[in-house]
Design an enzyme around this catalytic site. Structure first.
Site, PDB file in Angstrom:
ATOM      1  N   GLY A  99      56.012  29.100  51.958  1.00  0.00           N
ATOM      2  CA  GLY A  99      56.590  30.351  51.444  1.00  0.00           C
ATOM      3  C   GLY A  99      56.054  30.662  50.057  1.00  0.00           C
ATOM      4  O   GLY A  99      55.685  31.800  49.743  1.00  0.00           O
ATOM      5  N   LYS A 100      55.999  29.632  49.221  1.00  0.00           N
ATOM      6  CA  LYS A 100      55.451  29.835  47.869  1.00  0.00           C
ATOM      7  C   LYS A 100      53.965  30.178  47.929  1.00  0.00           C
ATOM      8  O   LYS A 100      53.493  31.017  47.174  1.00  0.00           O
ATOM      9  CB  LYS A 100      55.627  28.574  47.025  1.00  0.00           C
ATOM     10  CG  LYS A 100      57.042  28.252  46.592  1.00  0.00           C
ATOM     11  CD  LYS A 100      56.946  27.132  45.555  1.00  0.00           C
ATOM     12  CE  LYS A 100      58.247  26.474  45.235  1.00  0.00           C
ATOM     13  NZ  LYS A 100      58.081  25.362  44.287  1.00  0.00           N
ATOM     14  N   ASP A 126      66.782  32.720  50.436  1.00  0.00           N
ATOM     15  CA  ASP A 126      66.671  34.183  50.391  1.00  0.00           C
ATOM     16  C   ASP A 126      67.692  34.937  51.253  1.00  0.00           C
ATOM     17  O   ASP A 126      68.223  35.954  50.795  1.00  0.00           O
ATOM     18  CB  ASP A 126      65.243  34.621  50.773  1.00  0.00           C
ATOM     19  CG  ASP A 126      64.246  34.396  49.646  1.00  0.00           C
ATOM     20  OD1 ASP A 126      64.684  34.195  48.500  1.00  0.00           O
ATOM     21  OD2 ASP A 126      63.030  34.440  49.904  1.00  0.00           O
ATOM     22  N   GLY A 143      63.694  29.647  52.085  1.00  0.00           N
ATOM     23  CA  GLY A 143      64.754  28.994  51.301  1.00  0.00           C
ATOM     24  C   GLY A 143      66.087  29.734  51.370  1.00  0.00           C
ATOM     25  O   GLY A 143      66.583  30.072  52.453  1.00  0.00           O
ATOM     26  N   ASP A 185      58.049  24.928  39.553  1.00  0.00           N
ATOM     27  CA  ASP A 185      59.252  24.243  39.975  1.00  0.00           C
ATOM     28  C   ASP A 185      60.347  25.291  39.858  1.00  0.00           C
ATOM     29  O   ASP A 185      60.455  25.983  38.837  1.00  0.00           O
ATOM     30  CB  ASP A 185      59.569  23.017  39.118  1.00  0.00           C
ATOM     31  CG  ASP A 185      60.547  22.099  39.842  1.00  0.00           C
ATOM     32  OD1 ASP A 185      60.242  21.693  40.979  1.00  0.00           O
ATOM     33  OD2 ASP A 185      61.620  21.809  39.293  1.00  0.00           O
ATOM     34  N   HIS A 208      61.974  35.816  40.592  1.00  0.00           N
ATOM     35  CA  HIS A 208      61.771  34.854  39.504  1.00  0.00           C
ATOM     36  C   HIS A 208      60.308  34.408  39.446  1.00  0.00           C
ATOM     37  O   HIS A 208      59.701  34.350  38.390  1.00  0.00           O
ATOM     38  CB  HIS A 208      62.698  33.649  39.726  1.00  0.00           C
ATOM     39  CG  HIS A 208      62.662  33.105  41.130  1.00  0.00           C
ATOM     40  ND1 HIS A 208      62.782  33.908  42.235  1.00  0.00           N
ATOM     41  CD2 HIS A 208      62.466  31.849  41.606  1.00  0.00           C
ATOM     42  CE1 HIS A 208      62.692  33.170  43.323  1.00  0.00           C
ATOM     43  NE2 HIS A 208      62.487  31.908  42.974  1.00  0.00           N
ATOM     44  N   GLU A 228      55.782  13.282  43.432  1.00  0.00           N
ATOM     45  CA  GLU A 228      57.169  12.850  43.243  1.00  0.00           C
ATOM     46  C   GLU A 228      57.820  13.721  42.163  1.00  0.00           C
ATOM     47  O   GLU A 228      57.310  13.803  41.041  1.00  0.00           O
ATOM     48  CB  GLU A 228      57.197  11.384  42.831  1.00  0.00           C
ATOM     49  CG  GLU A 228      58.531  10.758  43.175  1.00  0.00           C
ATOM     50  CD  GLU A 228      58.654   9.327  42.665  1.00  0.00           C
ATOM     51  OE1 GLU A 228      59.800   8.845  42.616  1.00  0.00           O
ATOM     52  OE2 GLU A 228      57.624   8.732  42.301  1.00  0.00           O
TER      53      GLU A 228
HETATM   54  P1  ITT Z   1      56.582  22.360  46.004  1.00  0.00           P
HETATM   55  O1  ITT Z   1      57.279  21.334  45.153  1.00  0.00           O
HETATM   56  O2  ITT Z   1      55.487  21.780  46.826  1.00  0.00           O
HETATM   57  O3  ITT Z   1      56.155  23.565  45.229  1.00  0.00           O
HETATM   58  P2  ITT Z   1      59.283  22.754  46.996  1.00  0.00           P
HETATM   59  O4  ITT Z   1      59.892  23.619  48.053  1.00  0.00           O
HETATM   60  O5  ITT Z   1      59.667  21.293  46.992  1.00  0.00           O
HETATM   61  O6  ITT Z   1      57.674  22.902  47.082  1.00  0.00           O
HETATM   62  P3  ITT Z   1      60.679  23.051  44.504  1.00  0.00           P
HETATM   63  O7  ITT Z   1      60.771  21.589  44.282  1.00  0.00           O
HETATM   64  O8  ITT Z   1      60.332  23.919  43.335  1.00  0.00           O
HETATM   65  O9  ITT Z   1      59.574  23.394  45.599  1.00  0.00           O
HETATM   66  O10 ITT Z   1      62.023  23.500  45.169  1.00  0.00           O
HETATM   67  C1  ITT Z   1      62.492  24.762  44.990  1.00  0.00           C
HETATM   68  C2  ITT Z   1      63.519  25.063  46.066  1.00  0.00           C
HETATM   69  O11 ITT Z   1      64.341  26.125  45.562  1.00  0.00           O
HETATM   70  C3  ITT Z   1      62.863  25.580  47.342  1.00  0.00           C
HETATM   71  O12 ITT Z   1      62.569  24.552  48.266  1.00  0.00           O
HETATM   72  C4  ITT Z   1      63.928  26.554  47.844  1.00  0.00           C
HETATM   73  O13 ITT Z   1      64.941  25.847  48.516  1.00  0.00           O
HETATM   74  C5  ITT Z   1      64.501  27.113  46.554  1.00  0.00           C
HETATM   75  N1  ITT Z   1      63.755  28.312  46.150  1.00  0.00           N
HETATM   76  C6  ITT Z   1      62.840  28.423  45.128  1.00  0.00           C
HETATM   77  N2  ITT Z   1      62.319  29.654  45.098  1.00  0.00           N
HETATM   78  C7  ITT Z   1      62.892  30.333  46.107  1.00  0.00           C
HETATM   79  C8  ITT Z   1      62.757  31.641  46.590  1.00  0.00           C
HETATM   80  O14 ITT Z   1      61.875  32.478  46.073  1.00  0.00           O
HETATM   81  N3  ITT Z   1      63.521  31.997  47.621  1.00  0.00           N
HETATM   82  C9  ITT Z   1      64.397  31.156  48.170  1.00  0.00           C
HETATM   83  N4  ITT Z   1      64.578  29.897  47.805  1.00  0.00           N
HETATM   84  C10 ITT Z   1      63.828  29.478  46.766  1.00  0.00           C
END
Ligand code: ITT
Length: 199
Positions: free
Chosen positions: A11-12, A155, A153, A69, A180, A40
């Site tokens: 998604g990111k 959303d 996530g 993050d 954000h 980690e």
């Molecule tokens: P990377 O570390 O590989 O980037 P991750 O999903 O583990 O992937 P994070 O540790 O930053 O990334 O976790 C952020 C979490 O917060 C993500 O898994 C979602 O559950 C939530 N999140 C962050 N941005 C979001 C968005 O734009 N929309 C919905 N949920 C989001």
């Protein structure tokens, strides 16, 4: 010049790709770079974890990298899940749907509206080990029904009151105008462009 997206979250990846599309970089995804890194996330701040990701991807690829993050902070839960948003469910192998379900369980019975914000700390990692940071936030509230199919996530639970829509009811480009992550990436553009001048 190549710019690698430093995340394992699809998604990111989609969002960063669109947010960076108009910049004068050859934007590369981890899949395109043949990279599957497990970083980690044991930092105590968004900044520490974001730096770990950008540095790890930069070290592995030798490229300038951008990652974040991020997390959801709910006021009535004292800012939880926050830094732990990706791990916010006791269920082993939990999915996004499990985390949304768990969030609603935690919120059940508490007073509404459930004010919340998304936070993103973007980190830009350079092959020489330097890391630069920007931040972005988006305010809204959590609702107790899931609406919309887009995004990822939390959303479908995150309502933007001014629009009367959840983040998942926005098109990808609408989300990329106010999220954000979009705000943090906009703040990162001068840093990214300055790297071109140094080449
Ligand atoms: P990377 O570390 O590989 O980037 P991750 O999903 O583990 O992937 P994070 O540790 O930053 O990334 O976790 C952020 C979490 O917060 C993500 O898994 C979602 O559950 C939530 N999140 C962050 N941005 C979001 C968005 O734009 N929309 C919905 N949920 C989001």
């Amino acid at each position: 010049m190549k710019l690698l997206i430093a995340t394992s979250n699809p998604g990111k990846v989609r969002e960063f790709k669109e947010l960076l599309a108009d910049l004068p970089f050859d934007v590369v995804t981890p899949v395109e770079a043949g990279l599957t890194l497990v970083v980690e996330e044991d930092g105590e701040t968004y900044r520490e974890n974001a730096a770990k990701k950008a540095s790890a991807y930069s070290k592995a690829s030798g490229l300038v990298c951008i990652g974040d993050d991020s997390g959801l902070e709910v006021a009535v839960l004292d800012g939880a899940p926050g830094l732990y948003s990706a791990r916010f469910s006791p269920k082993p192998g939990a999915t996004d749907a499990d985390r949304r379900q768990y969030l609603l369980e935690k919120l059940a019975g508490s007073a509404k509206p459930w004010k919340a914000k998304f936070h993103a700390t973007v980190a830009i990692g350079f092959p020489d080990g330097r890391v630069e940071f920007t931040v972005g936030e988006c305010h809204g509230e959590i609702i107790d029904e899931q609406r919309g199919q887009n995004g990822f996530g939390y959303d479908p639970l995150f309502l933007i009151p001014e629009l009367g829509k959840t983040m998942a009811e926005l098109t990808p480009s609408e989300k990329n105008q106010l999220s954000h992550r979009a705000r943090a990436v906009i703040n990162a553009i001068p840093i990214l462009l300055s790297t071109l001048g140094n080449k």
